[in-house]
Design a protein around this motif. Structure first.
Motif, PDB file in Angstrom:
ATOM      1  N   UNK A 161       0.947  -1.086   0.221  1.00 33.49           N
ATOM      2  CA  UNK A 161      -0.055   0.039   0.107  1.00 33.49           C
ATOM      3  C   UNK A 161       0.565   1.197   0.067  1.00 33.49           C
ATOM      4  N   UNK A 165       0.919   3.460  -3.379  1.00 29.22           N
ATOM      5  CA  UNK A 165       0.698   5.355  -3.223  1.00 29.22           C
ATOM      6  C   UNK A 165       1.168   6.358  -3.423  1.00 29.22           C
ATOM      7  N   UNK A 184       0.304  15.570  -1.688  1.00 34.70           N
ATOM      8  CA  UNK A 184      -1.085  15.054  -0.530  1.00 34.70           C
ATOM      9  C   UNK A 184      -1.618  13.905  -0.864  1.00 34.70           C
ATOM     10  N   UNK A 185      -0.930  12.669  -1.130  1.00 40.43           N
ATOM     11  CA  UNK A 185      -0.847  11.486  -1.345  1.00 40.43           C
ATOM     12  C   UNK A 185       0.003  11.359  -0.200  1.00 40.43           C
ATOM     13  N   UNK A 188      -2.032  11.877   3.005  1.00 36.70           N
ATOM     14  CA  UNK A 188      -2.950  11.380   3.417  1.00 36.70           C
ATOM     15  C   UNK A 188      -2.167   9.699   4.008  1.00 36.70           C
ATOM     16  N   UNK A 191      -1.851  10.238   7.564  1.00 32.61           N
ATOM     17  CA  UNK A 191      -2.328  10.090   7.987  1.00 32.61           C
ATOM     18  C   UNK A 191      -2.997   8.590   8.241  1.00 32.61           C
ATOM     19  N   UNK A 192      -3.044   7.672   7.145  1.00 30.89           N
ATOM     20  CA  UNK A 192      -3.168   6.432   7.165  1.00 30.89           C
ATOM     21  C   UNK A 192      -2.342   5.954   8.873  1.00 30.89           C
ATOM     22  N   UNK A 195      -3.752   6.470  11.855  1.00 24.79           N
ATOM     23  CA  UNK A 195      -5.214   6.448  12.354  1.00 24.79           C
ATOM     24  C   UNK A 195      -5.115   4.918  12.198  1.00 24.79           C
ATOM     25  N   UNK A 196      -4.716   3.837  11.100  1.00 28.73           N
ATOM     26  CA  UNK A 196      -4.693   2.811  10.858  1.00 28.73           C
ATOM     27  C   UNK A 196      -3.682   2.289  11.361  1.00 28.73           C
TER      28      UNK A 196
ATOM     29  N   UNK B 161      -6.313  12.302  -5.478  1.00 27.52           N
ATOM     30  CA  UNK B 161      -6.026  11.169  -4.178  1.00 27.52           C
ATOM     31  C   UNK B 161      -6.448  10.019  -5.354  1.00 27.52           C
ATOM     32  N   UNK B 164      -4.842   9.138  -8.468  1.00 25.75           N
ATOM     33  CA  UNK B 164      -3.279   8.806  -8.043  1.00 25.75           C
ATOM     34  C   UNK B 164      -3.479   7.525  -7.268  1.00 25.75           C
ATOM     35  N   UNK B 165      -4.251   7.147  -6.253  1.00 27.81           N
ATOM     36  CA  UNK B 165      -4.296   5.690  -5.541  1.00 27.81           C
ATOM     37  C   UNK B 165      -4.358   4.674  -7.118  1.00 27.81           C
ATOM     38  N   UNK B 168      -1.889   3.989  -9.134  1.00 31.54           N
ATOM     39  CA  UNK B 168      -0.398   4.003  -8.602  1.00 31.54           C
ATOM     40  C   UNK B 168      -0.650   1.720  -8.511  1.00 31.54           C
ATOM     41  N   UNK B 169      -1.803   1.699  -7.980  1.00 35.78           N
ATOM     42  CA  UNK B 169      -2.119   0.393  -7.991  1.00 35.78           C
ATOM     43  C   UNK B 169      -2.271  -0.772  -9.401  1.00 35.78           C
ATOM     44  N   UNK B 185      -5.169  -1.971  -3.333  1.00 30.18           N
ATOM     45  CA  UNK B 185      -5.618  -0.694  -2.739  1.00 30.18           C
ATOM     46  C   UNK B 185      -6.622   0.226  -3.172  1.00 30.18           C
ATOM     47  N   UNK B 188      -8.845   0.195   0.272  1.00 30.82           N
ATOM     48  CA  UNK B 188      -8.210   1.071   1.017  1.00 30.82           C
ATOM     49  C   UNK B 188      -8.556   2.715   0.672  1.00 30.82           C
ATOM     50  N   UNK B 192     -11.064   4.479   2.930  1.00 31.87           N
ATOM     51  CA  UNK B 192     -11.155   6.538   2.804  1.00 31.87           C
ATOM     52  C   UNK B 192     -12.657   7.296   2.733  1.00 31.87           C
ATOM     53  N   UNK B 196     -13.867   9.528   5.464  1.00 30.99           N
ATOM     54  CA  UNK B 196     -13.219  10.174   5.204  1.00 30.99           C
ATOM     55  C   UNK B 196     -13.954  11.661   4.687  1.00 30.99           C
TER      56      UNK B 196
END
Lengths: 201, 201
Positions: A161, A165, A184-185, A188, A191-192, A195-196, B161, B164-165, B168-169, B185, B188, B192, B196
């Motif tokens: 992950x 990302x 920005x990614x 995130x 934050x992941x 929080x996780x 976001x 990009x995610x 990336x995946x 991904x 996830x 999110x 969020x």
């Protein structure tokens, strides 16, 4: 002895000059004429030091990765807590400290070598990705053992992950020529982690 | 009339056969000899329908994107709630329903055209990415207006976001030839959205 040393210096100089070009154009697709231009050498001069353009390109990829790895281990050793190591690693990559002219050499090479056209480069990239995944999974596993990271987290899944990302952010940032996307990614991702992954205090 | 129609059919058949090859090899780097092989045409036959290899490659990229967009709008129209549209969109891309042989045409083209070597392809990719971002930002903005998505969310940031995610995946999955990376991904990303973005009930 001194001749061999001079040869090694020239070899390194060629690689240092060719690396950004190869990263930008593709390790497979950069034209020899361009490599001649940036190194200031004729074909004969280049082939004195490398058996082929492919060998030169692979050696340049290795040199780039060696230097990135050195930054990664340096950052790792600045922290003793696994959670702090993970966060510092994400910040190192996510703030672009290991990227170079032409973008991320790993993202570029992943696309360039995703099929059978360049098996030698593909093997290199695969090796780097495996080392990266193992490194991250180990840091997460250490964090679990030390009680900093929740025990129900899967270290391998976290590793892919994080890599996916960061590479997605790199892809966006290098396409737009704007580091804001990666940043920005990265935010995130941090934050992941918070929080996780972070174990409740 | 019938000649023109036949010409259009041939043109479409060429593009359909060349598209996976171009996506795999690169829209710029695929050799003409390979395009001849997969279409079964000689150079003269190809150049009857396209002014150049570049024109053929751009038309193939457009055709691929047109079909992806059709899937995107079809999925969009199956839902009336913006939050459901966002989730369905992420699942559509994240479960690989729009990717093709050779991986994601957008990720591939982003790397291929991230510098000045291919301005026409770069303009195409940029246009697609802008439309994608605007689409996602609009869905999120609609969700805010309808009270389904938290009002303090920035639609543009969510859009990049998500893209990009997913990219990336895609990159990881196509490199390893394993859709599991993209799927994880995507999971996830769905978490999110749930944690969020979704407005508290």
């Amino acid at each position: 002895m001194s001749t061999s040393t001079k040869g090694e210096e020239t070899r390194l100089r060629i690689l240092e000059r060719a690396a950004p070009l190869l990263n930008r154009h593709g390790f497979q697709n950069a034209p020899v004429s361009e490599i001649m231009r940036v190194t200031g050498l004729q074909k004969g001069g280049l082939y004195n030091h490398f058996a082929s353009k492919e060998e030169l390109a692979l050696a340049a990829f290795d040199l780039i990765m060696e230097r990135v790895m050195a930054r990664v281990y340096e950052t790792h050793n600045q922290h003793s807590s696994p959670l702090a190591q993970l966060i510092a690693h994400i910040e190192l990559i996510g703030h672009g400290h290991t990227s170079m002219e032409g973008g991320c050499p790993i993202a570029n090479s992943m696309v360039e070598s995703d099929d059978a056209t360049n098996p030698a480069l593909r093997a290199r990239v695969k090796n780097v990705l495996e080392r990266w995944r193992k490194y991250l999974a180990q840091v997460v596993a250490n964090g679990i053992v030390q009680g900093e990271i929740r025990a129900d987290v899967n270290p391998d899944e976290v590793a892919t992950h994080v890599i996916g990302t960061l590479e997605g952010g790199q892809l966006m940032s290098q396409f737009y020529g704007d580091r804001g996307y990666l940043r920005r990614m990265t935010d995130q991702l941090l934050a992941f982690v918070d929080e996780k992954l972070r174990a409740p205090a």
